[in-house]
Design a protein around this motif. Structure first.
Motif, PDB file in Angstrom:
ATOM      1  N   UNK A  24       0.807  -1.216   0.000  1.00 38.77           N
ATOM      2  CA  UNK A  24       0.000   0.000   0.000  1.00 38.77           C
ATOM      3  C   UNK A  24       0.841   1.268   0.000  1.00 38.77           C
ATOM      4  N   UNK A  25       2.174   1.112   0.000  1.00 37.60           N
ATOM      5  CA  UNK A  25       3.077   2.256   0.066  1.00 37.60           C
ATOM      6  C   UNK A  25       3.598   2.627  -1.318  1.00 37.60           C
ATOM      7  N   UNK A  26       3.632   3.921  -1.597  1.00 36.52           N
ATOM      8  CA  UNK A  26       4.176   4.409  -2.874  1.00 36.52           C
ATOM      9  C   UNK A  26       5.167   5.532  -2.592  1.00 36.52           C
ATOM     10  N   UNK A  47       8.401   6.445  -9.364  1.00 31.48           N
ATOM     11  CA  UNK A  47       7.779   5.802  -8.208  1.00 31.48           C
ATOM     12  C   UNK A  47       8.470   4.483  -7.901  1.00 31.48           C
ATOM     13  N   UNK A  48       8.511   4.163  -6.619  1.00 32.17           N
ATOM     14  CA  UNK A  48       8.964   2.847  -6.165  1.00 32.17           C
ATOM     15  C   UNK A  48       7.821   2.210  -5.402  1.00 32.17           C
ATOM     16  N   UNK A  49       7.523   0.947  -5.697  1.00 34.53           N
ATOM     17  CA  UNK A  49       6.414   0.252  -5.054  1.00 34.53           C
ATOM     18  C   UNK A  49       6.752  -1.235  -4.931  1.00 34.53           C
ATOM     19  N   UNK A  50       5.974  -1.930  -4.098  1.00 36.10           N
ATOM     20  CA  UNK A  50       6.241  -3.341  -3.781  1.00 36.10           C
ATOM     21  C   UNK A  50       5.121  -4.214  -4.325  1.00 36.10           C
ATOM     22  N   UNK A  51       5.495  -5.242  -5.091  1.00 36.38           N
ATOM     23  CA  UNK A  51       4.524  -6.197  -5.610  1.00 36.38           C
ATOM     24  C   UNK A  51       5.167  -7.585  -5.723  1.00 36.38           C
ATOM     25  N   UNK A  52       4.443  -8.593  -5.247  1.00 32.38           N
ATOM     26  CA  UNK A  52       4.828  -9.995  -5.409  1.00 32.38           C
ATOM     27  C   UNK A  52       6.268 -10.270  -4.981  1.00 32.38           C
ATOM     28  N   UNK A  53       6.625  -9.717  -3.821  1.00 30.40           N
ATOM     29  CA  UNK A  53       7.939  -9.997  -3.247  1.00 30.40           C
ATOM     30  C   UNK A  53       9.080  -9.183  -3.804  1.00 30.40           C
ATOM     31  N   UNK A  54       8.797  -8.218  -4.690  1.00 28.88           N
ATOM     32  CA  UNK A  54       9.858  -7.410  -5.290  1.00 28.88           C
ATOM     33  C   UNK A  54       9.547  -5.919  -5.187  1.00 28.88           C
ATOM     34  N   UNK A  77      -3.762   7.754 -12.169  1.00 29.50           N
ATOM     35  CA  UNK A  77      -4.477   6.487 -12.285  1.00 29.50           C
ATOM     36  C   UNK A  77      -3.714   5.379 -11.552  1.00 29.50           C
ATOM     37  N   UNK A  78      -2.392   5.405 -11.642  1.00 24.20           N
ATOM     38  CA  UNK A  78      -1.542   4.445 -10.934  1.00 24.20           C
ATOM     39  C   UNK A  78      -1.670   4.630  -9.422  1.00 24.20           C
ATOM     40  N   UNK A  79      -1.816   5.869  -8.988  1.00 25.41           N
ATOM     41  CA  UNK A  79      -1.903   6.207  -7.568  1.00 25.41           C
ATOM     42  C   UNK A  79      -3.099   5.534  -6.897  1.00 25.41           C
ATOM     43  N   UNK A  80      -4.146   5.224  -7.639  1.00 26.81           N
ATOM     44  CA  UNK A  80      -5.363   4.641  -7.078  1.00 26.81           C
ATOM     45  C   UNK A  80      -5.123   3.264  -6.475  1.00 26.81           C
ATOM     46  N   UNK A  81      -3.987   2.646  -6.769  1.00 30.97           N
ATOM     47  CA  UNK A  81      -3.669   1.316  -6.251  1.00 30.97           C
ATOM     48  C   UNK A  81      -3.080   1.360  -4.834  1.00 30.97           C
ATOM     49  N   UNK A 107      -7.475  18.799 -15.358  1.00 26.85           N
ATOM     50  CA  UNK A 107      -7.599  17.431 -14.860  1.00 26.85           C
ATOM     51  C   UNK A 107      -8.081  17.459 -13.410  1.00 26.85           C
ATOM     52  N   UNK A 108      -9.103  16.686 -13.103  1.00 28.57           N
ATOM     53  CA  UNK A 108      -9.720  16.734 -11.774  1.00 28.57           C
ATOM     54  C   UNK A 108      -9.127  15.694 -10.826  1.00 28.57           C
ATOM     55  N   UNK A 109      -7.806  15.615 -10.773  1.00 30.70           N
ATOM     56  CA  UNK A 109      -7.144  14.670  -9.880  1.00 30.70           C
ATOM     57  C   UNK A 109      -6.717  15.371  -8.591  1.00 30.70           C
ATOM     58  N   UNK A 110      -6.617  14.577  -7.518  1.00 26.64           N
ATOM     59  CA  UNK A 110      -6.067  15.104  -6.267  1.00 26.64           C
ATOM     60  C   UNK A 110      -5.496  13.941  -5.452  1.00 26.64           C
ATOM     61  N   UNK A 111      -5.058  14.252  -4.229  1.00 26.19           N
ATOM     62  CA  UNK A 111      -4.457  13.242  -3.352  1.00 26.19           C
ATOM     63  C   UNK A 111      -5.384  12.879  -2.191  1.00 26.19           C
ATOM     64  N   UNK A 112      -6.666  13.167  -2.322  1.00 25.42           N
ATOM     65  CA  UNK A 112      -7.596  12.982  -1.210  1.00 25.42           C
ATOM     66  C   UNK A 112      -7.776  11.522  -0.811  1.00 25.42           C
ATOM     67  N   UNK A 113      -7.476  10.591  -1.704  1.00 28.68           N
ATOM     68  CA  UNK A 113      -7.702   9.173  -1.406  1.00 28.68           C
ATOM     69  C   UNK A 113      -6.497   8.500  -0.758  1.00 28.68           C
TER      70      UNK A 113
END
Length: 364
Positions: A24-26, A47-54, A77-81, A107-113
């Motif tokens: 859940x960390x980005x 961005x650096x993120x963690x998936x499937x042990x890597x 769009x990637x941030x939504x994960x 663009x109607x994006x933000x960091x509220x989520x």
């Protein structure tokens, strides 16, 4: 837009479970052509993120000025994960900058989520306590005794990007990509700085208290109180901080405070001085109901400065009104004192209050 993605080595130098689930960390960092979101543009998000042990690195590069909007859309769009973003001074620069560029592209994006963790903001309250020379990332790296060579600054790379847009040289492209990659890979180097807020914001439990003595300039013994406290969090590098009356030292999971005690006579000032008389020859105040029986020549109406009683003892300093009743040398002194008794710190709540009190004073 050019997208680059690969698996990387991302050394976990800090217990990430304190921040949340790895998935859940980005971690993210941006590169721009200036400081103003109104008058400059974004050309790279990494961005650096963690998936499937890597651990993975993904970068979106604006290979033309027209592709900035696509970079923004793809990132958000990637941030939504994810549920938490981690960055250095992102609350102060990166996030506001991205939001301004979104508005520029309608663009109607933000960091509220997502929750935002700004390493810079987290450590800033403790800059003085830790003795950091500045709040730049380099100063934090020096404090943590780590070395990272950064060949170019973000400012220097602005011209590199402009040149790339003209000539499309592969060498220039690699410079831009590698700088952002190195910044993200360098994030683990400063993550251990988060151990300090973790350590300092915990409640300390008293391990030991003892009275020590040192001699003053006139070879007279002066009492010191040494409090040794522990917590469940350890820090990687020890630190110390002092003022004229207190020395704090921290090492691993131990915080030691050495406090100058005052041994002698202090004054307690009554707050309602209009109801008191000052006894001239005895140098203290008494209530007017009692003063009626004192010779008029031996008493005068008390003032705020003279409305006190005197008491000898061994006293513990406090730098703001922590406990009452308190004693002072003179009325306007900023430092007050309470009688010191060993039983005071047998109460865990008193240990918590006083250690927090000392930390707040030395953080200023």
């Amino acid at each position: 837009m050019i997208t680059l993605e690969k698996t990387i080595s991302f050394c976990e130098t800090y217990p990430l479970e304190r921040l949340g689930k790895r998935e859940e960390l980005l971690f993210f960092d941006i590169e721009t052509t200036g400081f103003s979101g109104e008058y400059s543009t974004l050309y790279l998000i990494g961005c650096v993120y963690y998936r499937e042990g890597n651990w993975n690195l993904i970068q979106w590069f604006a290979d033309t000025l027209d592709s900035e909007g696509e970079v923004l859309k793809t990132f958000f769009e990637f941030l939504k994960k994810f549920t938490k973003v981690i960055h250095f001074n992102g609350d102060g620069f990166d996030i506001p900058y991205l939001l301004k560029r979104c508005r520029a592209h309608c663009l109607a994006y933000d960091f509220s989520s997502v929750e935002s963790l700004d390493i810079y903001k987290k450590i800033r309250p403790y800059r003085n306590l830790l003795g950091l020379s500045s709040m730049k990332q380099k100063a934090i790296e020096e404090f943590l005794q780590v070395e990272r060579k950064d060949l170019y600054s973000g400012g220097q790379l602005i011209e590199v990007y402009k040149d790339y847009l003209i000539c499309r040289d592969r060498y220039l492209f690699d410079l831009l990509i590698l700088h952002n990659e190195d910044d993200l890979k360098g994030m683990p180097l400063i993550l251990p700085i988060l151990s300090y807020p973790d350590f300092l914001e915990q409640d300390f439990s008293l391990d030991k208290q003892e009275i020590l003595y040192q001699t003053d300039l006139f070879d007279r013994p002066q009492p010191l109180l040494k409090l040794t406290c522990k917590t469940g969090i350890s820090i990687p590098i020890g630190f110390s901080k002092s003022n004229s009356m207190v020395l704090l030292e921290a090492e691993e999971n131990v915080l030691t405070a050495v406090i100058d005690l005052f041994d002698g006579e202090l004054k307690y000032f009554y707050p309602d001085y209009k109801n008191y008389y000052y006894l001239i020859y005895e140098d203290h105040a008494i209530h007017k109901s009692v003063a009626e029986y004192v010779d008029r020549e031996a008493r005068i109406k008390a003032t705020a400065k003279t409305c006190y009683t005197r008491k000898n003892g061994c006293y513990l300093p406090q730098f703001s009104s922590l406990w009452t009743p308190s004693f002072q040398r003179e009325l306007k002194d900023k430092i007050s004192y309470i009688p010191y008794e060993a039983q005071l710190f047998e109460n865990q709540e008193n240990v918590r209050l006083y250690t927090r009190h000392l930390l707040n004073i030395l953080c200023r």
